[in-house]
Scaffold this motif. Sequence first.
Motif, PDB file in Angstrom:
ATOM      1  N   ASN A 133       0.865  -1.181   0.000  1.00 23.50           N
ATOM      2  CA  ASN A 133       0.000   0.000   0.000  1.00 23.50           C
ATOM      3  C   ASN A 133       0.901   1.230   0.000  1.00 23.50           C
ATOM      4  O   ASN A 133       1.645   1.463   0.958  1.00 23.50           O
ATOM      5  CB  ASN A 133      -0.901  -0.009   1.243  1.00 23.50           C
ATOM      6  CG  ASN A 133      -1.770   1.232   1.342  1.00 23.50           C
ATOM      7  OD1 ASN A 133      -2.083   1.856   0.338  1.00 23.50           O
ATOM      8  ND2 ASN A 133      -2.160   1.590   2.557  1.00 23.50           N
ATOM      9  N   HIS A 135       0.884   5.292  -0.093  1.00 21.32           N
ATOM     10  CA  HIS A 135      -0.103   6.351   0.155  1.00 21.32           C
ATOM     11  C   HIS A 135       0.581   7.626   0.633  1.00 21.32           C
ATOM     12  O   HIS A 135       1.654   7.596   1.244  1.00 21.32           O
ATOM     13  CB  HIS A 135      -1.135   5.890   1.189  1.00 21.32           C
ATOM     14  CG  HIS A 135      -0.543   5.321   2.444  1.00 21.32           C
ATOM     15  ND1 HIS A 135      -0.418   6.044   3.606  1.00 21.32           N
ATOM     16  CD2 HIS A 135      -0.047   4.086   2.712  1.00 21.32           C
ATOM     17  CE1 HIS A 135       0.139   5.281   4.531  1.00 21.32           C
ATOM     18  NE2 HIS A 135       0.377   4.081   4.030  1.00 21.32           N
ATOM     19  N   GLY A 164      -4.148   6.488  -1.342  1.00 24.97           N
ATOM     20  CA  GLY A 164      -3.109   5.918  -2.183  1.00 24.97           C
ATOM     21  C   GLY A 164      -3.641   4.780  -3.018  1.00 24.97           C
ATOM     22  O   GLY A 164      -4.821   4.765  -3.401  1.00 24.97           O
TER      23      GLY A 164
END
Length: 399
Positions: A133, A135, A164
């Motif tokens: 992930n 972001h 994100g």
Amino acid sequence: MKKILLVLALASLTSVAMAQTYSGYENATGDRYEVFTNSFGSNWFISVGGGASVLFGDYDVQGKFGKRISPTLNASLGKWFTPGLGLRIQYSGLKATGFTYNGNNPYRRGGLQSSDDLQNGGNIYKHRHSYMNVHGDILFNLSAMLGGYDENRVYEFIPYLGAGFVHNYSGPQANMFSVNAGIIHKFRLGRAWDLNIEMSFMGTEDRFDGDVHGSGWRRYDGVASVTAGLTYYFTPRGFRKPVPARQLISESELRDLRDRMNRLSMENQNLQNQLDECNRRPTVVERPAVVSVNAPRAVFFKINSSTISPQGMLNIEFLTNVLKNNPDMKVKVTGYADSQTGSAPYNQGLSERRAAAVVDAMVNRFGIDRSRISSEGDGGVNTYNPYYLNRQAYIEVVQ
């Protein structure tokens, strides 16, 4: 001549007193929320951390909580623009583990699970996949916002919000949008290092766990994480606070000095008139021209400003009156900046603008011929103490 020197001394002291009163940030009240804005290269940081995460998917609650825990990592790069507001970009993720009734889930691992792994029994499978992930987050340091800036504060409470995208490494690979929120518990280890306990939550699309059967809140998947890590702050780090000004003399003393200066100026003008009367009489003795310079020499400015204050304009008016009474006199205006603030190129430009502002006032406001004035900017200097007295334009007689 002694009276002229005394006038100059009193004028210089008056100018210093004005500078103490009208010197920008040095006249600050010491407000705990007030700091100098930092440059773009200041207060950058990197963070790394590791811990555990739990997946919240369509059917994960059917499995025991301990069986859904996975390892997680994060790494961040960011900057604090003010003590209370910062930005960062973070990589987080590693593994996600959950449960599914779908035997065709692309992330399924193994066969049916034993009842020891489940909350309520039933035919259910375990699934696991790798993901990341990436972001961007807005950081809000509530400790600094509510309590003011204190670089020695041991603990700070920092919520954040961000967005994100998520990428599943395990096949079939998938890309999804994500929203992120959390709280950073920051513990100061030193000027350059912090220990961080971060509690975060990522929300993303329903297909993150390989199942797309949710309704209501189950239309979305999420991952909750708790990590511990370290943050390092690059130099220059921290924020500078303004220092309250110390007034050198009282207002009553300043008024008394002004009155004495005015009286001596009048006496000096009377002497000048008497000398002019003597010069009109025939004589065989050539007398040198007497120049009466009874005006302050320096015009002080606020930090990062080339605007002339009313006190500075009064100083300029004194000197232009002397120039009008002495048509052959010429002056030079030299601008300066404080070398302790700003870069060398910026201070050079600021010193030139300060000199130009004084020249403009002498020419356009008080009617002095431009050919009688030369000017230059000398950039940032550290000639006078306290340092804020270097924020000035100095006027000197050259003829």
